[in-house]
Design an enzyme around this catalytic site. Structure first.
Site, PDB file in Angstrom:
ATOM      1  N   LYS A  87      -6.599  24.203   7.044  1.00  0.00           N
ATOM      2  CA  LYS A  87      -8.028  23.278   6.307  1.00  0.00           C
ATOM      3  C   LYS A  87      -7.699  22.421   6.638  1.00  0.00           C
ATOM      4  O   LYS A  87      -6.509  22.006   6.190  1.00  0.00           O
ATOM      5  CB  LYS A  87      -8.615  23.831   4.791  1.00  0.00           C
ATOM      6  CG  LYS A  87      -9.473  23.177   4.159  1.00  0.00           C
ATOM      7  CD  LYS A  87     -10.181  23.725   3.222  1.00  0.00           C
ATOM      8  CE  LYS A  87     -11.433  23.485   2.248  1.00  0.00           C
ATOM      9  NZ  LYS A  87     -11.194  24.038   0.906  1.00  0.00           N
TER      10      LYS A  87
HETATM   11  O1  G3P Z   1     -15.113  23.967  -2.263  1.00  0.00           O
HETATM   12  C1  G3P Z   1     -14.960  22.774  -2.121  1.00  0.00           C
HETATM   13  C2  G3P Z   1     -14.714  22.772  -3.944  1.00  0.00           C
HETATM   14  O2  G3P Z   1     -13.590  23.291  -4.329  1.00  0.00           O
HETATM   15  C3  G3P Z   1     -15.557  21.712  -4.467  1.00  0.00           C
HETATM   16  O3  G3P Z   1     -15.789  21.761  -5.586  1.00  0.00           O
HETATM   17  O4  G3P Z   1     -16.712  21.503  -7.580  1.00  0.00           O
HETATM   18  O5  G3P Z   1     -14.468  20.559  -7.458  1.00  0.00           O
HETATM   19  O6  G3P Z   1     -16.580  19.683  -6.365  1.00  0.00           O
HETATM   20  P1  G3P Z   1     -16.192  21.160  -6.699  1.00  0.00           P
END
Ligand code: G3P
Length: 218
Positions: A87
């Protein structure tokens, strides 16, 4: 649409896997830290542990932000397990590293994507997955789902093979909307997957079926 779970929590990964519908796992440095996984050796071992639970791609994020560092870290991550996807952040050196790994046949996931232009660059660099963060766009009053639709149109126009991995999914409606828009993959918390199970009419209907069976077989 493939279902990935976005966590480094082993219990949650096992629970999603036990449903039989899990296609992969995504992690990031914040999710690893949330589980208290620190130190290079522990982090690498954790990725291997995750790969041994799920039968699918597992995204492992580099920390370096320069090309050489990303290549060094990504090469080590990819060597951990055949299911590892490297990634990479959506920055210039991340795109260069993406092309480097694509040429070597190593799977990549370009993350922190917030615009169609960024997604176009990731596809040109041969990314396996591109991760538009729809929840974080919604957080700043911008339509995250519209970005998924734009990327779908662009990729379809040119038959790019890069898979759209809708990330920062927060809830069940995000999952359903991503499926309607033709996202290839969604990654979200366990709650966004398990929430799809719920409907009160299912519960009421099942209770009635069981009660009627009991009456008939009393
Ligand atoms: O996959 C990306 C993720 O981990 C971010 O999610 O909810 O932190 O915006 P969030």
């Amino acid at each position: 649409m493939k279902f990935f779970i976005d966590t480094a929590n082993i219990d949650q990964i096992k629970e999603a896997e036990s449903l039989g519908i899990l296609d992969g796992v995504t992690t990031n440095p914040s999710l690893m830290a949330k589980e208290g996984i620190t130190g290079a050796d522990n982090i690498l071992q954790h990725y291997v542990d995750i790969c041994n639970i799920v039968d699918g791609d597992v995204s492992a994020e580099v920390i370096a932000t320069d090309f050489e560092g990303m290549v060094r870290e990504g090469t080590a991550l990819a060597a951990l397990h055949p299911q590892i996807v490297v990634k990479l952040p959506m920055i210039a050196d991340g795109i260069k590293a993406c092309k480097y790994f694509a040429d070597k046949g190593i799977k990549t996931n370009v993350t922190l994507v917030f615009s169609a232009g960024q997604a176009l660059l990731a596809a040109k660099a041969g990314a396996t997955y591109v991760s538009p963060f729809l929840g974080r766009l919604d957080d700043v009053s911008t339509d995250g789902l519209n970005l998924i639709a734009e990327i779908r149109q662009i990729y379809d126009n040119y038959d790019f093979e890069t898979q759209i991995l809708a990330a920062s999914v927060r809830h069940t409606m995000h999952v359903i909307d991503c499926a309607k828009l033709g996202s290839d993959v969604m990654t979200g918390p366990l709650s966004s997957i398990k929430g799809l199970l719920n409907h009160p009419l299912t519960d009421i209907g099942l209770a009635k079926f069981l009660a009627d069976y009991e009456k008939g077989n009393a």
